[in-house]
Design a protein around this motif. Structure first.
Motif, PDB file in Angstrom:
ATOM      1  N   PRO A  23       1.021  -1.201   0.204  1.00 38.28           N
ATOM      2  CA  PRO A  23       0.046   0.037   0.084  1.00 38.28           C
ATOM      3  C   PRO A  23       0.785   1.185  -0.145  1.00 38.28           C
ATOM      4  O   PRO A  23       2.030   1.427   0.311  1.00 38.28           O
ATOM      5  N   VAL A  60      -7.449   3.521   3.112  1.00 37.72           N
ATOM      6  CA  VAL A  60      -8.218   3.258   4.297  1.00 37.72           C
ATOM      7  C   VAL A  60      -9.322   4.586   4.391  1.00 37.72           C
ATOM      8  O   VAL A  60      -8.924   5.478   4.612  1.00 37.72           O
ATOM      9  N   ASP A  75       5.246  -2.774   6.108  1.00 33.60           N
ATOM     10  CA  ASP A  75       4.201  -2.368   5.480  1.00 33.60           C
ATOM     11  C   ASP A  75       3.045  -3.296   5.694  1.00 33.60           C
ATOM     12  O   ASP A  75       2.836  -4.300   4.858  1.00 33.60           O
ATOM     13  N   VAL A 126      -1.157  -4.149   6.606  1.00 31.31           N
ATOM     14  CA  VAL A 126      -2.367  -3.434   6.826  1.00 31.31           C
ATOM     15  C   VAL A 126      -3.288  -4.305   7.644  1.00 31.31           C
ATOM     16  O   VAL A 126      -3.096  -5.611   7.463  1.00 31.31           O
ATOM     17  N   ASP A 178      -8.397  -1.729   9.778  1.00 32.35           N
ATOM     18  CA  ASP A 178      -8.618  -0.293   9.053  1.00 32.35           C
ATOM     19  C   ASP A 178      -7.315   0.612   9.333  1.00 32.35           C
ATOM     20  O   ASP A 178      -7.370   1.885   9.221  1.00 32.35           O
ATOM     21  N   THR A 179      -6.310   0.051   9.628  1.00 28.05           N
ATOM     22  CA  THR A 179      -4.947   0.482   9.870  1.00 28.05           C
ATOM     23  C   THR A 179      -3.606   0.019   8.943  1.00 28.05           C
ATOM     24  O   THR A 179      -3.633  -1.157   8.735  1.00 28.05           O
ATOM     25  N   TYR A 180      -3.081   1.002   8.697  1.00 25.87           N
ATOM     26  CA  TYR A 180      -1.871   0.700   7.853  1.00 25.87           C
ATOM     27  C   TYR A 180      -0.760   1.107   8.601  1.00 25.87           C
ATOM     28  O   TYR A 180      -0.831   2.230   9.094  1.00 25.87           O
TER      29      TYR A 180
END
Length: 279
Positions: free
Chosen positions: A31, A58, A139, A141, A144-146
């Motif tokens: 992402p 997101v 990196d 995910v 709902d969080t990166y």
């Protein structure tokens, strides 16, 4: 045949391409940070990957809130709208109120990591990578969080600098960019500032010298210009010494509670150092 009629099959074909179901995002696809976008125009900076359209976004609602609790030392407990639970600089001593989904760690001292994290934690992210000249590279995910990191150097026990022994972890959730400086031992380079990008919420050590002196740390804070600054890792000098480094452009708030909620809408309009209970 009229020339404009020749365009009809092409238009139909193009519509079919856009209307057709698109394949799911491949798990291996990295992402692209939304918080880094502010740094794209900086000169002399090369990024690992930027595309015209991010590979993953997101989507955040304006009223989504993130809950942040100060647990102790450098450990915050972050709870996202989708229920992801994150413990920063997790050492196993300071227990969050619930089992974390994700824990991040740093290497400088044993109070910032553990070799025996609780069973059931799904993601254990080290801020260092032994044997790698580039350091840790995350990196991830999760719901709902990166989550990503920017490596920095640390002082080793002999006093010399060890490459990439610390990481600044960045959590992108609910439209917010939340950064944890970890055990930062040096002022950041232009490249590191660019890799970090925008930070709305900044978790910063205020020990007065175990990481960096108050003056050096304050320069980092002023450069990042976050809306909300959360002190942590307080040792030695009173926090007033850290606060004295800032002028009238920064506000300061002392809280009787160790927990706060924050959203894009609730961010203070002026940079605010918010001292949670227990710091």
């Amino acid at each position: 045949m009229m020339p404009h009629l020749l365009l009809v099959p092409l238009i139909v074909a193009a519509f079919a391409v856009f209307a057709a179901p698109r394949p799911a995002l491949a798990q291996a696809e990295t992402p692209v940070s939304q918080c880094q976008m502010i740094a794209r125009s900086l000169p002399s900076v090369t990024f690992a990957s930027f595309s015209a359209e991010p590979a993953l976004k997101v989507q955040a609602k304006a009223n989504e809130e993130v809950k942040i609790t100060y647990i102790g030392h450098s450990t915050f407990f972050i709870e996202t709208p989708a229920g992801v639970k994150i413990a920063t600089d997790y050492n196993g001593w300071y227990k969050p109120p619930a089992l974390p989904t994700v824990v991040t760690m740093n290497k400088a001292h044993s109070s910032h990591y553990t070799t025996n994290p609780e069973p059931g934690i799904e993601y254990v992210l080290h801020g260092w990578q032994d044997g790698s000249p580039k350091g840790a590279d995350h990196d991830v995910v999760v719901g709902d969080t990166y989550i990503r990191n920017v490596p920095t150097d640390i002082r080793n026990w002999g006093g010399s600098m060890e490459a990439n022994g610390n990481s600044i972890f960045i959590f992108e959730v609910a439209g917010l960019c939340i950064g944890h400086l970890g055990h930062l031992h040096h002022e950041l380079t232009e490249k590191q500032y660019a890799e970090i990008g925008r930070l709305d919420v900044l978790m910063v050590p205020v020990d007065g010298g175990l990481t960096m002196g108050a003056e050096s740390m304050s320069r980092v804070v002023q450069r990042l210009r976050s809306s909300l600054i959360l002190p942590m890792h307080r040792r030695g000098p009173p926090i007033s010494q850290f606060l004295s480094m800032f002028g009238t452009g920064f506000d300061a708030v002392t809280d009787d509670d160790a927990t706060m909620t924050v959203s894009i809408r609730s961010l203070p309009k002026r940079p605010t150092i918010h001292i949670l209970s227990g710091v």
